[in-house]
Design an enzyme around this catalytic site. Structure first.
Site, short mmCIF file in Angstrom:
data_model
loop_
_atom_site.label_atom_id
_atom_site.label_comp_id
_atom_site.label_asym_id
_atom_site.label_seq_id
_atom_site.Cartn_x
_atom_site.Cartn_y
_atom_site.Cartn_z
N LYS A 80 46.83 4.22 -43.85
CA LYS A 80 46.62 5.59 -44.31
C LYS A 80 47.32 5.76 -45.66
O LYS A 80 48.33 5.12 -45.92
CB LYS A 80 47.23 6.58 -43.31
N GLY A 180 36.35 26.63 -31.83
CA GLY A 180 36.10 26.23 -33.22
C GLY A 180 34.66 25.76 -33.38
O GLY A 180 34.22 24.88 -32.66
N ASN A 183 31.80 22.20 -38.83
CA ASN A 183 30.68 21.27 -39.02
C ASN A 183 30.43 20.36 -37.83
O ASN A 183 29.30 20.18 -37.39
CB ASN A 183 30.93 20.39 -40.26
N VAL A 184 31.50 19.76 -37.31
CA VAL A 184 31.33 18.83 -36.18
C VAL A 184 30.88 19.59 -34.94
O VAL A 184 29.90 19.21 -34.29
CB VAL A 184 32.64 18.04 -35.90
N TYR A 186 29.42 22.48 -34.64
CA TYR A 186 28.06 23.03 -34.78
C TYR A 186 27.03 21.97 -34.39
O TYR A 186 26.08 22.24 -33.64
CB TYR A 186 27.84 23.51 -36.22
#
Length: 364
Positions: A80, A180, A183-184, A186
């Site tokens: 990371k 929530g 995007n994911v 939905y």
């Protein structure tokens, strides 16, 4: 923070500090483990309170990627990067070009991707200096927006968890509470609605909730009410730590399966829900669709092949549940064990290989 002591405790391989005076780049690349392959993990840009906080975040996130990639069955290790700065005003082409050169200097030990505070455009700039980057623009032959693929993986993992809890992986008629609707989530709603699930949704953004109500016939509730609704499955898809002392008391679901990272506030919350008989699909196993998708770019992106691999999240969750039963441990620990056993097998096979003299030097 005694860096070497910390690195030794969790067996990190490398910590790289990157500084470029001209562009203002201050980046930290942490490489945790490359047993399974090069370290893959995104680049996060954030205004950290201190350099020590940035180092800690890079190390913690890199180790998380080792487990995520191993449990997903990828031939990749964990790494990371964190860039210290304000993503809204400190970015520049020069900064990401400089960063790309540092990645190139690692010669393939670390491959980056986007993360909090970085975008596809930023990855494209890094790509000017190195090929060791994923999540670039589709015009470069990459995978584009990962949200639909991550959602597909969460959907598959949810079905595997449902099979354990209800004896069937059909979600038809199941009531699913989704916390929530970004995007994911939905895209997850699309899959669930198509299968005939009943949706209850909440989000701090009213328009996201409205869209789910209109398109999927979802029932809307206030954010604080989502934990106590009558439902079969609770799907945390926003911030982390929503499985905590306060919410556990309210939960009526038999399954917890969602897209959010770090869903358990503390490890002990994983123990509590296990004792309650709730089937928990560990976050880094169920939400690995995005990383599986970008990893496919390393072979020359093929969407069909990537989706086939993401489909395998069903089997990965099933394996975690199997280990949980085999060893009598909660699923969050079973996920770690799945990853650790895979890394251990590879380490053992490598050492056996070398012991038997099958290394490059013996053939010269």
């Amino acid at each position: 923070m005694e860096i070497f002591k910390y690195m030794e405790k969790y067996d990190y391989e490398q910590l790289v500090f990157c500084q470029d005076k001209e562009s203002g780049l201050k980046a930290i690349i942490a490489i945790h483990d490359t047993t399974l392959g090069p370290a893959l993990g995104g680049t996060r840009m954030w205004q950290y309170a201190s350099e020590e906080a940035a180092i800690e975040d890079a190390l913690r996130l890199a180790r998380g990627m080792t487990y995520k990639n191993a449990a997903a069955g990828l031939n990749l290790g964990g790494g990371k990067t964190v860039i210290i700065g304000d993503a809204r005003k400190d970015k520049s082409e020069a900064m990401f070009r400089a960063f790309g050169r540092f990645i190139q200097g690692l010669n393939g030990r670390y491959i980056t991707a986007e993360d909090v505070g970085t975008t596809v455009d930023d990855m494209d700039i890094i790509h000017e200096e190195t090929d060791f980057v994923t999540g670039i623009s589709p015009s470069f032959g990459s995978s584009g927006n990962p949200s639909p693929v991550t959602a597909f993986g969460v959907y598959r993992g949810m079905k595997a968890a449902a099979k354990e809890a209800f004896g069937t992986d059909s979600l038809e008629g199941k009531i699913i509470a989704i916390q929530g609707v970004g995007n994911v989530a939905y895209n997850l709603c699309k899959y669930l609605h198509a299968e005939g699930a009943q949706l209850i949704v909440t989000d701090i953004h009213k328009e996201s909730v409205q869209r789910a109500v209109e398109e999927f016939g979802a029932k809307a509730v206030n954010p604080e009410e989502i934990y106590s609704v009558e439902c079969d499955i609770y799907a945390p898809c926003a911030l982390g730590a929503t499985v905590n002392d306060e919410t556990i008391k309210q939960l009526k679901a038999k399954v917890i399966a969602g897209a959010a990272n770090n869903q358990l506030k503390e490890a002990r919350h994983g123990d509590i829900i296990h004792e309650m008989g709730i089937v928990y699909a560990p976050d880094y196993v169920i939400n690995a669709g995005g990383v599986i998708n970008v990893a496919d770019e390393l072979y020359g992106y093929n969407r069909e092949r990537a989706l086939k691999k993401v489909e395998g999240i069903y089997d990965n969750i099933a394996k975690v549940i199997e280990i949980s039963k085999r060893d009598g441990i909660p699923t969050y620990l079973a996920a770690d064990r799945l990853a650790e056993e895979r890394i251990e097998r590879m380490k053992n096979s490598r050492s056996t290989f070398l012991k038997n003299g099958h290394h490059i030097l013996s053939r010269r």
